[in-house]
Each structure stands twice: as C-alpha cells, then as structure tokens.
Design an enzyme around this catalytic site. Structure first.
Site, PDB file in Angstrom:
ATOM      1  N   HIS A 154      -6.921  -6.826   0.147  1.00  0.00           N
ATOM      2  CA  HIS A 154      -5.873  -5.820   0.035  1.00  0.00           C
ATOM      3  C   HIS A 154      -4.585  -6.159   0.791  1.00  0.00           C
ATOM      4  O   HIS A 154      -3.528  -5.626   0.455  1.00  0.00           O
ATOM      5  CB  HIS A 154      -6.437  -4.488   0.545  1.00  0.00           C
TER       6      HIS A 154
ATOM      7  N   ASP B  85       0.832  -1.190   0.000  1.00  0.00           N
ATOM      8  CA  ASP B  85       0.000   0.000   0.000  1.00  0.00           C
ATOM      9  C   ASP B  85       0.882   1.261   0.000  1.00  0.00           C
ATOM     10  O   ASP B  85       1.737   1.410  -0.875  1.00  0.00           O
ATOM     11  CB  ASP B  85      -0.963  -0.073   1.196  1.00  0.00           C
TER      12      ASP B  85
END
Length: 302
Positions: free
Chosen positions: A283, A117
């Site tokens: 994610h 991320d």
C-alpha cells in the site's frame, strides 16, 4: 512564511527539512515540513501515517522542488476542529481548502500535488475545486472513493474493514481502538504494507504518538465518516466534472487496490489525462520501495 507561523525547528525525521506550525487563516494550524528549492510540490499523507511517511523520498525531491509536506487536519500535530452532524469539517472539500490556503499563504498559486491514501482523496477534491491551481497530480494506491464504495463486495469489505468500522457512530470505534491503539496500529500497518521493515520502530512510535491521542482518533473517525456521507454527496454533485491536470496513478501490485480494481481505468473515468503504473509493493510505495517511487515521481513531475 505566512503571518501566524511558528517555526518548530529542524525535522527529526526528514533530513534538511524545517518543521513549522502554519496558521492557514481559517482557524486551522497545520504542522508542516518544508525543504528544498524550485517549483512547489505538495505531499499529502494517508491513514494512519503523518507527513513523516515521506521521509525516504522528500530529501531527493527537495533537490528539484520546494517540497511542502503538512499533516492533514485531524492528523499528526495539526488542528483537530470540532465536527458536526454532517461531518463537514472533515470533508475532503474542507481539507482541500486547507491545502489551497496553505499554498497560497506560502506564495504558491500553482503547484503539483502527490497524495497517498487519504491524502490522495484530498488531492482529488483539490484538483476538482481548484483546477487552475493544480498543475499535476499523483494518486498513490487509491481508486476514487465513490467507485470503491459502489463496487464494494465481500473481498473488499473484508480486506478494508476499517472503511466500515471507523464510520460507525461515535464513540464506538474510538473507544475500541483506544483500548489498545498500538495493537490496532501495528495490525493495520503490517496488513497494508508488504515489505518487511518498511516502517522501523522509531517511525512506528512516532505514528503511535499521534494515533494514541484521543482527539486524533476521533478526528480520523470523523474523516472516514465524512468519506462515507458528505464526500459522496459532493462527488455526486460534481459527477460530470473532470480533473484537467495530468494524472499519474501508482499502486502496489501486492495490495488490495491493485488486486481488486483496474486502477488506471477508474481514474480515466474522473480525469482527462491519465497515466498509470503498478509497483512491486503493497500500500505504501514511498515507504516500501522509495527508489522506484522517486523515479516514477521525478519522471512524471519533471
């Protein structure tokens, strides 16, 4: 350890690791977990997590590498410097410089890096600005920042609304989130991760401890504001520059990035040598499917 290092003690979340606050020499102190032995491996977390996101994979990685897992500036228990009108102090260039100073201070001039991320975006800039230092780089569940902004459509803007919410002028997002940070954090994590129970209550509370700090909230917003402004300018200036280190892109097949982008191709536009794999998760593979994530990392980094 470098001068100006304060050893905190054993990590309560990552078995076998020691926590330290390390002064990297530019006025920034980074809360850092270190463990293991062997070649150096830098792990960079994303939003809204801290270095604790690596708790399920770091101990086994430490059987093969010296693992260094800091909190990024602005996040966790690391320094939260004042920003400016250009948001430069929270640019990926400054955050990458923190990491280069950290690693050099620990005696490592060449190292591999894994970034999830926001940490992946720091790793991208690190691999561009310090090409001779980065030996291999792994990007977890991201496409390049400029690519994602350039290809924004209704679906992306809806699913990744915080990209457009957090960049609003201060103090709008800061004040709205601070009204109920636990609600915002829970909705964010549960929306991103697709594996129930991947973030247990103890870990959520640790993330919340950091996230509820008003200084942290402001720093996070500044980091996103930088991503939408000064980082894009830096990327445009380096438009022809390519990552020379081998790249592994990993993404969650159940997540937004994997569903909206040809992730491997987006990185082929930015790097010379790219592999890519979709993983059966959302994610955060390192939290959702740690065994599979470890296998991918060890195969690539060996």
């Amino acid at each position: 350890m470098t001068a100006g290092t304060e050893i905190i003690g054993p990590s309560p979340f990552i078995a076998g690791f020691t926590l330290s606050d390390i002064d990297v020499g530019n006025g920034i102190r980074l809360r850092t977990a270190i463990g293991g032995k062997g070649e150096p491996l830098l792990l960079l977390h994303g939003h809204p997590q801290t270095h604790v996101t690596w708790r399920k994979v770091a101990p086994e990685l430490a059987e093969h590498f010296t693992v260094i897992a800091p909190d990024l500036r602005g996040y966790g228990d690391s320094s939260k410097p004042e920003s400016d009108a250009d948001h430069r102090p929270y640019s990926k260039r400054e955050m990458a410089r923190d990491m280069m100073l950290l690693m050099a201070g620990l005696g490592y001039n060449r190292f591999a890096v894994v970034g999830h991320d926001r940490g992946g975006r720091v790793a991208h800039r690190l691999a561009l600005d310090y090409q001779q230092a980065v030996t291999r780089v792994v990007f977890i569940d991201i496409a390049p920042t400029a690519t994602m902004y350039a290809r924004t459509d209704k679906t992306f803007a809806t699913r990744y609304f915080w990209w457009f919410f957090l960049i609003q002028p201060a103090p709008l997002p800061e004040k709205l989130i601070s009204a109920d940070p636990a609600f915002f954090l829970e909705k964010h994590i549960n929306g991103q991760l697709k594996t129930p129970g991947a973030t247990d209550p103890e870990i959520f509370n640790e993330y919340l401890r950091c996230y509820a700090n008003p200084q942290t909230l402001h720093a996070i917003c500044e980091e996103y504001r930088a991503a939408a402004t000064i980082d894009l300018a830096d990327d445009e200036a380096d438009g022809e520059k390519r990552i020379i280190a081998p790249v592994l892109a990993l993404w969650g097949a159940k997540g937004t990035v994997g569903q909206l982008y040809d992730v491997e191709q987006t990185w082929r536009e930015k790097a010379l040598d790219v592999w890519g794999n979709a993983l059966p998760c959302g994610h955060s593979p390192q939290e959702e499917i740690p065994r599979r994530t470890l296998d991918e990392l060890l195969n690539f980094l060996a």
